[in-house]
Design a protein around this motif. Structure first.
Motif, PDB file in Angstrom:
ATOM      1  N   LEU A 400      48.205  57.428 -14.927  1.00 33.06           N
ATOM      2  CA  LEU A 400      47.333  57.015 -13.642  1.00 33.06           C
ATOM      3  C   LEU A 400      47.746  55.535 -13.446  1.00 33.06           C
ATOM      4  O   LEU A 400      47.602  54.732 -14.474  1.00 33.06           O
ATOM      5  N   ASP A 401      47.677  54.920 -12.243  1.00 36.31           N
ATOM      6  CA  ASP A 401      47.548  53.736 -11.730  1.00 36.31           C
ATOM      7  C   ASP A 401      46.282  53.611 -11.481  1.00 36.31           C
ATOM      8  O   ASP A 401      45.332  54.074 -10.536  1.00 36.31           O
ATOM      9  N   ILE A 402      45.292  52.523 -12.122  1.00 36.68           N
ATOM     10  CA  ILE A 402      43.969  52.323 -11.927  1.00 36.68           C
ATOM     11  C   ILE A 402      43.947  50.949 -11.597  1.00 36.68           C
ATOM     12  O   ILE A 402      42.577  50.324 -11.552  1.00 36.68           O
ATOM     13  N   SER A 403      44.788  50.181 -11.078  1.00 41.94           N
ATOM     14  CA  SER A 403      44.569  49.019 -10.622  1.00 41.94           C
ATOM     15  C   SER A 403      43.678  48.892  -9.508  1.00 41.94           C
ATOM     16  O   SER A 403      43.010  47.852  -9.465  1.00 41.94           O
ATOM     17  N   ASP A 404      43.429  49.786  -8.746  1.00 45.27           N
ATOM     18  CA  ASP A 404      42.283  50.020  -7.830  1.00 45.27           C
ATOM     19  C   ASP A 404      41.375  51.147  -8.337  1.00 45.27           C
ATOM     20  O   ASP A 404      42.059  52.116  -7.787  1.00 45.27           O
ATOM     21  N   PRO A 405      40.274  50.828  -8.993  1.00 47.84           N
ATOM     22  CA  PRO A 405      39.725  52.072  -9.746  1.00 47.84           C
ATOM     23  C   PRO A 405      38.953  52.837  -8.415  1.00 47.84           C
ATOM     24  O   PRO A 405      38.689  54.050  -8.910  1.00 47.84           O
ATOM     25  N   ALA A 406      38.977  52.648  -7.157  1.00 43.86           N
ATOM     26  CA  ALA A 406      38.155  53.258  -6.194  1.00 43.86           C
ATOM     27  C   ALA A 406      39.241  54.262  -5.893  1.00 43.86           C
ATOM     28  O   ALA A 406      39.153  54.781  -4.897  1.00 43.86           O
ATOM     29  N   HIS A 407      40.389  53.964  -5.888  1.00 41.87           N
ATOM     30  CA  HIS A 407      41.821  54.890  -5.601  1.00 41.87           C
ATOM     31  C   HIS A 407      42.673  55.081  -6.686  1.00 41.87           C
ATOM     32  O   HIS A 407      43.788  54.431  -6.825  1.00 41.87           O
ATOM     33  N   MET A 408      42.304  55.829  -7.426  1.00 41.48           N
ATOM     34  CA  MET A 408      43.352  56.211  -8.760  1.00 41.48           C
ATOM     35  C   MET A 408      44.453  56.929  -8.043  1.00 41.48           C
ATOM     36  O   MET A 408      44.176  57.700  -7.506  1.00 41.48           O
ATOM     37  N   LYS A 409      45.698  56.656  -8.693  1.00 42.97           N
ATOM     38  CA  LYS A 409      46.702  57.171  -8.287  1.00 42.97           C
ATOM     39  C   LYS A 409      47.754  57.963  -9.482  1.00 42.97           C
ATOM     40  O   LYS A 409      47.768  56.919 -10.584  1.00 42.97           O
ATOM     41  N   GLN A 410      48.110  58.927  -9.507  1.00 43.53           N
ATOM     42  CA  GLN A 410      49.072  59.883 -10.242  1.00 43.53           C
ATOM     43  C   GLN A 410      50.433  58.930 -10.110  1.00 43.53           C
ATOM     44  O   GLN A 410      50.835  58.698  -9.030  1.00 43.53           O
ATOM     45  N   VAL A 411      50.929  58.393 -11.254  1.00 37.16           N
ATOM     46  CA  VAL A 411      52.131  57.737 -11.319  1.00 37.16           C
ATOM     47  C   VAL A 411      53.354  58.671 -12.085  1.00 37.16           C
ATOM     48  O   VAL A 411      54.487  58.924 -11.139  1.00 37.16           O
ATOM     49  N   SER A 412      52.897  59.827 -13.013  1.00 35.77           N
ATOM     50  CA  SER A 412      53.960  60.805 -13.400  1.00 35.77           C
ATOM     51  C   SER A 412      52.988  61.713 -14.238  1.00 35.77           C
ATOM     52  O   SER A 412      51.825  61.467 -14.500  1.00 35.77           O
ATOM     53  N   HIS A 413      53.926  62.677 -14.717  1.00 30.32           N
ATOM     54  CA  HIS A 413      53.301  63.772 -15.540  1.00 30.32           C
ATOM     55  C   HIS A 413      54.301  64.321 -16.518  1.00 30.32           C
ATOM     56  O   HIS A 413      55.514  64.076 -16.418  1.00 30.32           O
ATOM     57  N   ASP A 464      58.812  53.031 -19.074  1.00 33.63           N
ATOM     58  CA  ASP A 464      58.819  53.383 -17.473  1.00 33.63           C
ATOM     59  C   ASP A 464      57.712  54.113 -17.401  1.00 33.63           C
ATOM     60  O   ASP A 464      57.922  55.644 -17.736  1.00 33.63           O
ATOM     61  N   PRO A 465      56.668  53.647 -16.956  1.00 33.39           N
ATOM     62  CA  PRO A 465      55.473  54.507 -16.664  1.00 33.39           C
ATOM     63  C   PRO A 465      55.944  55.772 -15.453  1.00 33.39           C
ATOM     64  O   PRO A 465      55.123  56.666 -15.638  1.00 33.39           O
ATOM     65  N   ALA A 466      56.709  55.600 -15.066  1.00 26.74           N
ATOM     66  CA  ALA A 466      57.269  56.630 -14.174  1.00 26.74           C
ATOM     67  C   ALA A 466      57.808  57.695 -14.452  1.00 26.74           C
ATOM     68  O   ALA A 466      58.306  58.861 -13.915  1.00 26.74           O
TER      69      ALA A 466
END
Length: 614
Positions: A400-413, A464-466
């Motif tokens: 997860l990208d948590i750089s903006d904790p108010a909008h957590m985003k999935q990067v990869s699985h 590579d987080p993706a």
């Protein structure tokens, strides 16, 4: 075995905004373990929920519970290795003897490259036989360790490693462990849940955030067909009807004992509550509550594992009603936490049947699906951190990208290889991520005598987080020749990894060193400086059970046979003093290793612990 302490007898990526007759499984092991990635996903036939079923019990796929395994299909091999069964049902309470297994539990200890500086045995140093959490705080030049599991708690003065004393004990033994009852230690529905303790600059004090969650050891539901959540709707209703907070509490610590806890906030994570800071505690709350140790470093942002209501329910585990995702909270004012965001993986929530059915575990009535611990964060957001790592049992690992904790985003699985029964994905050690780009992902065993697939520690390359990739496994521990064994499965009890302690450990984590609790293989210390050639550089394997001290909570005071299986359930490392604490079913041990950890400090720390270091 996982018997609650209070029983004195042998145990029986989406933003967020069911009675089958008890029968043998209908699918073969090959169908159960069909891969979930690549090509057209194999899905199990859809099941229909009988009338009167709790609407949030996941009858998404037909019953494919694994059958008991043919004893001849697994066990010791001619070369001394152990062949694991391919798949097994949940069976935590029964032994599964095989040719070559020891007749009795092992009363010997083994070690390599470590020194036992001190050991403390007995009921006073064993809050729970099967699981405990730990924290460390420093007050007035003294260092204290907290060891606890819900109603059972201990406070130790560990300043002098060789002369540890018990400062305080908490228990509900006098009310048979009933959390609805108050006693001298606890108010009704209070207990000591998974906790983080960090120094808060604004308050100039330690702040403790404590999880209040679903109880995992319950008597209303049992894993066996006919008694589980799929067949026992009266049991489900009884669990739903329980009172108590689902969420977390925030305390200011004014000293090391319970009387020094100053309550700052009581926060419900039940999304149906109008105000999380003033929730209705007179009625049952929904969801799981905050699970395990919250991820908070004392700054602005906190991350927890949580199912915010009862629709977060797609999990196969037969006694668990919730599938947890994650939330981010603003802790700028610890007395007034604010919810920022909620995230879950598609397939976790009721109505997301198509996504859930793609998972090869759907219908197996066995797998834990959902988070067991919060996000694993290698660098806090306020220090420039961007990524967090999630592992959710049979749902696998997510970046997860948590750089903006108010909008957590999935990067990869990343799907994890099925390993049924047992917990498939529980812990991620991220201590080496900033150095090597590797994280270490593991589940843990739930059965004795290796009656389930082995739970490896996966090396996952996330440079590579993706595109995370499994690139290896840590070596499987093997017993020393002096033991007369060739595999730890022979030693009886559970065998496999638990966790590498917690991020709350004092001091900065050593480069390239991982310390795992490994149940009947004790504490195993791995050298991962060269990820291509990980090695076991030290270990301590304690005896399997306690001495007959007459102070154990049994009728005659002797060590109970039913507590011998979960031998080393935890480790906690003081990186600042180079001491490893080993938490067992019969007490605690303090280890040092000059070659691996450096010279130990057996006295007061040079600096008090304040915040976790990354």
């Amino acid at each position: 075995m996982r018997t609650p302490r209070s029983l004195p007898r042998p145990p029986l990526g989406r933003r967020s905004g069911a009675f089958v007759a008890a029968a043998v499984a209908t699918a073969t092991t090959a169908a159960l373990l069909a891969p979930s990635g690549g090509g057209t996903p194999r899905t199990a036939p859809v099941a229909a929920a009988p009338d009167g079923t709790d609407p949030n019990i996941p009858f998404v796929c037909e019953n494919r519970r694994p059958e008991p395994v043919d004893p001849g299909s697994y066990g010791m091999q001619l070369d001394g290795s152990f062949l694991s069964p391919a798949a097994t049902p949940v069976d935590e309470e029964n032994p599964h003897a095989f040719p070559g297994r020891m007749d009795d539990y092992d009363g010997r200890s083994y070690s390599k490259n470590v020194k036992v500086e001190a050991s403390y045995e007995g009921e006073a140093f064993t809050p729970d036989f099967f699981h405990t959490w730990q924290n460390i705080v420093d007050f007035n030049g003294r260092r204290y360790m907290f060891q606890y599991d819900r109603s059972e708690g201990r406070v130790y003065d560990i300043t002098d490693v060789k002369h540890v004393t018990v400062v305080e004990r908490m228990s509900r033994n006098d009310v048979d462990g009933d959390e609805s009852k108050a006693n001298g230690s606890w108010n009704a529905y209070d207990y000591w849940g998974g906790t983080t303790i960090q120094w808060n600059a604004a308050l100039n004090a330690y702040v403790m955030v404590m999880s209040f969650e679903d109880k995992r050891q319950i008597h209303e539901l049992e894993p066996e067909p006919g008694k589980d959540k799929f067949d026992n709707q009266a049991g489900v209703a009884a669990v739903r009807a329980k009172l108590g907070l689902k969420g977390f509490k925030v305390f200011k610590l004014n000293g090391p004992t319970k009387k020094d806890w100053q309550l700052l906030a009581t926060v419900s994570t039940d999304s149906t509550q109008q105000d999380p800071l003033h929730s209705d505690l007179t009625k049952p709350q929904q969801g799981s509550g905050s699970l395990d140790v919250p991820m908070w470093d004392g700054g602005k942002y906190m991350f927890i594992a949580v199912a915010p209501n009862d629709t977060y329910s797609n999990t196969e585990y037969p006694t668990n009603l919730h599938s947890a995702g994650y939330q981010s909270w603003d802790m700028s004012d610890p007395a007034h936490p604010k919810l920022l965001d909620t995230w879950h993986l598609p397939g976790q929530v009721k109505g997301e049947d198509a996504a859930y059915a793609k998972n090869p575990r759907c219908g197996n009535r066995t797998s834990w699906m959902g988070a067991r611990m919060p996000l694993f964060v290698p660098k806090p957001v306020e220090q420039g951190g961007r990524y967090a790592f999630a592992v959710q049992g049979g749902f696998g690992m997510t970046v997860l990208d948590i750089s903006d904790p108010a909008h957590m985003k999935q990067v990869s699985h990343l799907d994890l290889p099925p390993s049924v029964a047992g917990t498939e994905g529980d812990n991620i050690d991220v201590s080496q991520y900033e150095k090597t780009g590797m994280v270490y992902v593991s589940g843990y065993p739930l059965t004795e005598d290796c009656y389930e697939p082995y739970k490896p520690v996966f090396q996952v390359d996330v440079r590579d987080p993706a595109a995370p990739r499994i690139v290896g496994q840590l070596p499987r521990p093997t017993p020393p020749k002096s033991s007369g064994m060739t595999d730890y499965c022979q030693r009886r009890g559970s065998f496999g990894p638990k966790r590498t302690g917690y991020y709350t450990n004092p001091g900065k984590h050593d480069n390239g060193t991982l310390v795992y609790g490994f149940y009947n293989a004790g504490a195993q210390i791995f050298d991962v400086k060269n990820p291509a050639k990980p090695e076991i550089e030290a270990y301590f394997v304690p005896k399997a059970y306690g001495t007959t001290t007459k102070d154990w909570p049994t009728e005659d005071g002797t060590f109970p046979d039913w507590a011998k299986g979960n031998q080393t359930h935890g480790v906690y490392v003081e990186w600042d003093r180079n001491i490893v604490w080993v938490l067992t079913n019969h007490g605690i041990y303090a280890l040092s290793s000059r070659d691996v950890l450096g010279k130990p400090n057996l006295g007061a720390p040079e600096q008090p612990f304040r915040n976790s270091q990354f």
